[in-house]
Design a protein around this motif. Sequence first.
Motif, PDB file in Angstrom:
ATOM      1  N   GLN A 129      10.137  38.598  54.956  1.00  0.00           N
ATOM      2  CA  GLN A 129      11.859  38.371  54.887  1.00  0.00           C
ATOM      3  C   GLN A 129      12.340  38.441  56.267  1.00  0.00           C
ATOM      4  O   GLN A 129      12.142  38.345  57.502  1.00  0.00           O
ATOM      5  CB  GLN A 129      12.390  40.226  54.841  1.00  0.00           C
ATOM      6  CG  GLN A 129      13.468  40.516  54.163  1.00  0.00           C
ATOM      7  CD  GLN A 129      14.504  40.065  54.311  1.00  0.00           C
ATOM      8  OE1 GLN A 129      14.668  40.557  56.444  1.00  0.00           O
ATOM      9  NE2 GLN A 129      15.852  39.726  54.657  1.00  0.00           N
ATOM     10  N   SER A 130      13.419  37.341  55.781  1.00  0.00           N
ATOM     11  CA  SER A 130      14.392  36.272  56.698  1.00  0.00           C
ATOM     12  C   SER A 130      15.188  37.191  58.328  1.00  0.00           C
ATOM     13  O   SER A 130      14.238  36.961  59.354  1.00  0.00           O
ATOM     14  CB  SER A 130      15.469  35.490  55.922  1.00  0.00           C
ATOM     15  OG  SER A 130      16.165  36.306  55.623  1.00  0.00           O
ATOM     16  N   GLU A 131      15.382  38.485  58.439  1.00  0.00           N
ATOM     17  CA  GLU A 131      16.033  38.868  59.214  1.00  0.00           C
ATOM     18  C   GLU A 131      15.090  40.057  59.460  1.00  0.00           C
ATOM     19  O   GLU A 131      15.487  40.224  61.145  1.00  0.00           O
ATOM     20  CB  GLU A 131      17.474  39.070  58.667  1.00  0.00           C
ATOM     21  CG  GLU A 131      18.257  38.487  58.140  1.00  0.00           C
ATOM     22  CD  GLU A 131      18.685  37.355  59.972  1.00  0.00           C
ATOM     23  OE1 GLU A 131      18.586  37.690  60.499  1.00  0.00           O
ATOM     24  OE2 GLU A 131      19.128  35.668  59.453  1.00  0.00           O
ATOM     25  N   LEU A 132      14.861  40.594  58.838  1.00  0.00           N
ATOM     26  CA  LEU A 132      14.311  42.037  59.484  1.00  0.00           C
ATOM     27  C   LEU A 132      12.695  42.424  59.043  1.00  0.00           C
ATOM     28  O   LEU A 132      12.399  43.332  59.169  1.00  0.00           O
ATOM     29  CB  LEU A 132      14.884  43.393  58.349  1.00  0.00           C
ATOM     30  CG  LEU A 132      16.018  43.518  58.373  1.00  0.00           C
ATOM     31  CD1 LEU A 132      16.093  44.184  57.350  1.00  0.00           C
ATOM     32  CD2 LEU A 132      16.578  43.887  59.825  1.00  0.00           C
ATOM     33  N   GLY A 133      12.145  41.141  58.345  1.00  0.00           N
ATOM     34  CA  GLY A 133      10.480  40.896  58.414  1.00  0.00           C
ATOM     35  C   GLY A 133       9.920  40.744  59.698  1.00  0.00           C
ATOM     36  O   GLY A 133       9.935  40.242  60.795  1.00  0.00           O
ATOM     37  N   VAL A 134       8.421  41.919  59.839  1.00  0.00           N
ATOM     38  CA  VAL A 134       7.732  41.486  60.826  1.00  0.00           C
ATOM     39  C   VAL A 134       7.192  40.524  61.380  1.00  0.00           C
ATOM     40  O   VAL A 134       6.991  40.234  62.031  1.00  0.00           O
ATOM     41  CB  VAL A 134       6.735  43.143  61.147  1.00  0.00           C
ATOM     42  CG1 VAL A 134       5.845  42.937  61.833  1.00  0.00           C
ATOM     43  CG2 VAL A 134       7.328  44.320  59.792  1.00  0.00           C
ATOM     44  N   VAL A 135       6.910  39.451  60.675  1.00  0.00           N
ATOM     45  CA  VAL A 135       6.013  38.321  60.797  1.00  0.00           C
ATOM     46  C   VAL A 135       7.433  37.664  61.590  1.00  0.00           C
ATOM     47  O   VAL A 135       7.128  37.060  63.223  1.00  0.00           O
ATOM     48  CB  VAL A 135       6.252  37.509  59.395  1.00  0.00           C
ATOM     49  CG1 VAL A 135       5.401  36.073  59.763  1.00  0.00           C
ATOM     50  CG2 VAL A 135       4.320  38.040  58.950  1.00  0.00           C
ATOM     51  N   ASN A 136       8.212  36.787  61.139  1.00  0.00           N
ATOM     52  CA  ASN A 136       9.447  36.373  62.555  1.00  0.00           C
ATOM     53  C   ASN A 136       9.255  37.119  63.662  1.00  0.00           C
ATOM     54  O   ASN A 136       9.700  36.542  64.501  1.00  0.00           O
ATOM     55  CB  ASN A 136      10.816  36.478  60.880  1.00  0.00           C
ATOM     56  CG  ASN A 136      11.222  35.296  60.030  1.00  0.00           C
ATOM     57  OD1 ASN A 136       9.718  34.910  60.177  1.00  0.00           O
ATOM     58  ND2 ASN A 136      12.109  35.285  59.467  1.00  0.00           N
ATOM     59  N   TRP A 137       9.693  38.653  63.177  1.00  0.00           N
ATOM     60  CA  TRP A 137       9.347  39.512  65.036  1.00  0.00           C
ATOM     61  C   TRP A 137       8.736  38.777  66.024  1.00  0.00           C
ATOM     62  O   TRP A 137       9.441  38.968  66.948  1.00  0.00           O
ATOM     63  CB  TRP A 137       9.881  40.904  64.406  1.00  0.00           C
ATOM     64  CG  TRP A 137       9.778  41.441  66.027  1.00  0.00           C
ATOM     65  CD1 TRP A 137      11.002  41.842  66.436  1.00  0.00           C
ATOM     66  CD2 TRP A 137       9.123  42.226  66.440  1.00  0.00           C
ATOM     67  NE1 TRP A 137      10.639  42.399  67.847  1.00  0.00           N
ATOM     68  CE2 TRP A 137       9.297  43.113  67.566  1.00  0.00           C
ATOM     69  CE3 TRP A 137       7.649  42.434  65.825  1.00  0.00           C
ATOM     70  CZ2 TRP A 137       8.827  43.081  68.061  1.00  0.00           C
ATOM     71  CZ3 TRP A 137       6.703  43.037  66.312  1.00  0.00           C
ATOM     72  CH2 TRP A 137       6.934  43.966  67.888  1.00  0.00           C
ATOM     73  N   LEU A 138       7.382  39.501  65.052  1.00  0.00           N
ATOM     74  CA  LEU A 138       6.414  38.759  66.419  1.00  0.00           C
ATOM     75  C   LEU A 138       6.537  37.538  66.517  1.00  0.00           C
ATOM     76  O   LEU A 138       6.253  36.790  67.243  1.00  0.00           O
ATOM     77  CB  LEU A 138       5.236  38.605  65.516  1.00  0.00           C
ATOM     78  CG  LEU A 138       3.813  38.767  65.982  1.00  0.00           C
ATOM     79  CD1 LEU A 138       3.322  40.089  66.931  1.00  0.00           C
ATOM     80  CD2 LEU A 138       2.292  38.998  64.720  1.00  0.00           C
ATOM     81  N   LEU A 139       6.841  36.104  65.687  1.00  0.00           N
ATOM     82  CA  LEU A 139       6.429  34.903  65.858  1.00  0.00           C
ATOM     83  C   LEU A 139       7.832  34.814  67.328  1.00  0.00           C
ATOM     84  O   LEU A 139       7.727  33.867  68.249  1.00  0.00           O
ATOM     85  CB  LEU A 139       6.189  34.426  64.902  1.00  0.00           C
ATOM     86  CG  LEU A 139       5.805  34.025  63.401  1.00  0.00           C
ATOM     87  CD1 LEU A 139       6.410  33.238  62.480  1.00  0.00           C
ATOM     88  CD2 LEU A 139       4.375  33.338  64.504  1.00  0.00           C
ATOM     89  N   VAL A 140       9.082  34.935  67.235  1.00  0.00           N
ATOM     90  CA  VAL A 140      10.385  34.660  68.258  1.00  0.00           C
ATOM     91  C   VAL A 140       8.946  35.437  68.963  1.00  0.00           C
ATOM     92  O   VAL A 140       9.644  34.993  70.405  1.00  0.00           O
ATOM     93  CB  VAL A 140      11.356  35.295  67.400  1.00  0.00           C
ATOM     94  CG1 VAL A 140      12.628  35.781  68.345  1.00  0.00           C
ATOM     95  CG2 VAL A 140      12.045  35.004  66.146  1.00  0.00           C
TER      96      VAL A 140
END
Length: 292
Positions: A129-140
């Motif tokens: 998910q774009s805003e709350l997804g774990v993958v985006n959070w981890l990459l950031v």
Amino acid sequence: MRSRSLWPYLLIAPTVAGGALLLLYPMLKAAVISFQHFRMGELIRGGATFVGLDNYRELLSGEEFWRVLLRTGVWTAINVVLIVVLSTVVALMLARLRRGMRVALMSALALAWATPVIAATTVFQWLFQSELGVVNWLLVTLGLDGFRGYAWFADGTATFAVLVILVVWQSVPFGALTLYAGLTTIPAELYESARIDGGTGWQIFWRITVPIMRQLFALVTSLEVIWVAKCFPQIWVLSQGGPDGATTTLPVHAFRIARVLHRYDLGSAVAMVTVLVLAVALISNLRRMVRT
């Protein structure tokens, strides 16, 4: 003696009858509809007329079908290669682990394999998910600021990649456990003799493991080709074939034609072409597997 010889056939008769009812009948019905003029009106009131090969001519003359066919081939090839390679690596790792770790890993693989398809697909939607997804959070967190708020499902290539990860994750447990079962049948003396003769791990794998397990590798590959090529729930739930048709494969294409356009005849033609393509792709592999 005659009753005893008939007993095995009586035991398997319910399974054969159930398979014919649940598998053979729908396929034959779809084959018949593909040669008919079958739209919403025929679905409600009946009376479908025979049109011969008109549906197949319309299908094969359209550019969209060939784009979908090519995409299905690419989709199947990428997934099957990744599944077979990763399954082999995991199976070899299982063979080297101690009993406790092996049981734990096999249990984890079994649980992943047993996870319902829709449930796993929904979890992947949350993960990416774009805003709350774990993958985006981890990459950031790792310093890749370009993934802050990145919309995975708005880009065709990114959505395709997410679906590949999902299907590979769901398929590797079956392949790994099956190949590990095959590894346990190889006599340990063969490996010991190869090591004494100075064989490296890579040489032992290619000259002992692969030749002995060739049929099993062929079987796993064939089953994965079938499973991946006809994959539908994951694609439909995650992207419905989008964006812009980037994840539309033959099963999704057939469903969209039948569901959106109510062209059940043309959708059935797509389904039958899919069956034919899979049969042609697998028949040589299965014949080679039986002969060796």
